[in-house]
Design an enzyme around this catalytic site. Sequence first.
Site, PDB file in Angstrom:
ATOM      1  N   SER A 124     -39.281 -34.202 -38.042  1.00  0.00           N
ATOM      2  CA  SER A 124     -37.909 -33.681 -38.007  1.00  0.00           C
ATOM      3  C   SER A 124     -37.887 -32.190 -38.294  1.00  0.00           C
ATOM      4  O   SER A 124     -38.702 -31.681 -39.081  1.00  0.00           O
ATOM      5  CB  SER A 124     -37.101 -34.412 -39.083  1.00  0.00           C
ATOM      6  OG  SER A 124     -35.865 -33.773 -39.289  1.00  0.00           O
ATOM      7  N   TYR A 149     -35.478 -38.409 -47.661  1.00  0.00           N
ATOM      8  CA  TYR A 149     -35.766 -38.635 -46.242  1.00  0.00           C
ATOM      9  C   TYR A 149     -36.602 -37.474 -45.673  1.00  0.00           C
ATOM     10  O   TYR A 149     -37.664 -37.672 -45.093  1.00  0.00           O
ATOM     11  CB  TYR A 149     -34.456 -38.792 -45.440  1.00  0.00           C
ATOM     12  CG  TYR A 149     -34.638 -38.548 -43.967  1.00  0.00           C
ATOM     13  CD1 TYR A 149     -35.191 -39.522 -43.146  1.00  0.00           C
ATOM     14  CD2 TYR A 149     -34.308 -37.313 -43.396  1.00  0.00           C
ATOM     15  CE1 TYR A 149     -35.408 -39.275 -41.805  1.00  0.00           C
ATOM     16  CE2 TYR A 149     -34.515 -37.060 -42.054  1.00  0.00           C
ATOM     17  CZ  TYR A 149     -35.064 -38.052 -41.263  1.00  0.00           C
ATOM     18  OH  TYR A 149     -35.279 -37.791 -39.936  1.00  0.00           O
ATOM     19  N   LYS A 153     -40.820 -37.010 -44.348  1.00  0.00           N
ATOM     20  CA  LYS A 153     -41.300 -36.439 -43.078  1.00  0.00           C
ATOM     21  C   LYS A 153     -42.367 -35.376 -43.347  1.00  0.00           C
ATOM     22  O   LYS A 153     -43.423 -35.345 -42.705  1.00  0.00           O
ATOM     23  CB  LYS A 153     -40.142 -35.827 -42.287  1.00  0.00           C
ATOM     24  CG  LYS A 153     -39.129 -36.843 -41.783  1.00  0.00           C
ATOM     25  CD  LYS A 153     -39.740 -37.792 -40.767  1.00  0.00           C
ATOM     26  CE  LYS A 153     -38.775 -38.858 -40.298  1.00  0.00           C
ATOM     27  NZ  LYS A 153     -39.391 -39.912 -39.486  1.00  0.00           N
ATOM     28  N   ASN A 179     -31.506 -32.125 -33.044  1.00  0.00           N
ATOM     29  CA  ASN A 179     -30.419 -33.106 -33.233  1.00  0.00           C
ATOM     30  C   ASN A 179     -30.231 -33.978 -31.992  1.00  0.00           C
ATOM     31  O   ASN A 179     -29.496 -33.615 -31.080  1.00  0.00           O
ATOM     32  CB  ASN A 179     -29.119 -32.367 -33.575  1.00  0.00           C
ATOM     33  CG  ASN A 179     -29.134 -31.789 -34.979  1.00  0.00           C
ATOM     34  OD1 ASN A 179     -29.958 -30.930 -35.287  1.00  0.00           O
ATOM     35  ND2 ASN A 179     -28.260 -32.264 -35.841  1.00  0.00           N
ATOM     36  N   ARG A 231     -26.118 -26.293 -34.396  1.00  0.00           N
ATOM     37  CA  ARG A 231     -27.300 -27.143 -34.285  1.00  0.00           C
ATOM     38  C   ARG A 231     -27.826 -27.133 -32.865  1.00  0.00           C
ATOM     39  O   ARG A 231     -27.090 -26.874 -31.914  1.00  0.00           O
ATOM     40  CB  ARG A 231     -26.954 -28.607 -34.657  1.00  0.00           C
ATOM     41  CG  ARG A 231     -26.511 -28.816 -36.101  1.00  0.00           C
ATOM     42  CD  ARG A 231     -27.658 -28.625 -37.072  1.00  0.00           C
ATOM     43  NE  ARG A 231     -27.268 -28.886 -38.452  1.00  0.00           N
ATOM     44  CZ  ARG A 231     -26.707 -27.987 -39.257  1.00  0.00           C
ATOM     45  NH1 ARG A 231     -26.447 -26.767 -38.820  1.00  0.00           N
ATOM     46  NH2 ARG A 231     -26.409 -28.295 -40.506  1.00  0.00           N
TER      47      ARG A 231
END
Length: 337
Positions: A124, A149, A153, A179, A231
């Site tokens: 991510s 979270y 990653k 995203n 984003r």
Amino acid sequence: MAILLTGGMGFIGSHTAVELINEGYEVIIADNLSNSSPKVLERIETITGTKPLFYEIDVAVKKDVEKVFDENKIEGVVHFAGYKSVPESTRIPLSYYRNNIDTALTVLEVMKERDCRTFVFSSSATVYGDKNKAPFNEEMPTSTSTNAYGNTKLMIEQIVRDFSASWEDFSAVLLRYFNPIGAHPSGLIGEAPDGIPNNLMPYITQTAVGVREFLGVFGTDYDTPDGTGVRDFIHVVDLARGHVAAIGYALKSKGTEAVNLGTGNGSSVLEVVHTFEEANDLKIPVKLLPRRPGDVATSFALATKAKELLGWEAKLTLFDMCKDSWNWQKNNPKGYN
Ligand code: WQD
């Protein structure tokens, strides 16, 4: 020779299964259905004409993963399995560390035992943290985040790098997603969050379908053109094709590479809302709210490495993403239920 998708019944996994099958790969899915529906399998079959072999297992359980390798010739693994909610990870961090790290370790251990050398990991853009300035490139220092979270990653990226350093023939691509939104244009597979969505697009589509009253826009005073967060939204079908390119690359190389999967363009929250309204001839009621804790103002990719290394680039537009997200939601107002 098959490609194993752990967590292949989820949003990104299911779209990747479709694109791999379309490219002629044999796909095997291992998923415990903890956050996905068994219906995904039939939908993949409807779209592609092929039903992947499916193992309903927890990939943290080693003997179950070994069985998949014993019963098939697995050439490579795309590892999606894991928990993915940012706010939930701040409430139950230990479950996130236990599940996400365990599944990754188990899959890598079995790959080593069975001499399977090709690995693609679902990472991510969150690993870029809040100190770097967009566009984010793969050479930038990574950093820990404010949530478990994101930290899983980052940790798994490190585990893969250390493992890779110990095994010369091993090859891995760490795909750093920006995203992902949109859905397959058939409207048969898409994002089906459990409960109140945390992410922008499912919240918009649930507002459009009448499940939510209005969309809260978190923050209007960011240093961005319209004050709302920016984003790099990427169509999930483009993202899925990025995995096909990554597997193709990893099958013929050695060592580990981190690669961004983004479009290279930023769009603001209000731009997404307006494009959604235009693409679907709908009105989304919005309420302007304070910033959401933990959010950065601007995040978008430098997307050149994916093009140079994998020969992949995003092709679909924000308009396509908005159209396909709505097509999925209106045909499946309750997700797969
Ligand atoms: C995008 C923008 C919000 C909801 C997160 C994770 C990341 C990855 C994807 C996944 C922000 C704004 C949102 C809403 C809003 N994880 N927003 N109203 O935070 O960029 O990334 O999801 O599995 O690791 O961090 O995505 O979609 O939540 O937010 O105004 O109801 O939309 O503030 O500016 P984010 P997002």
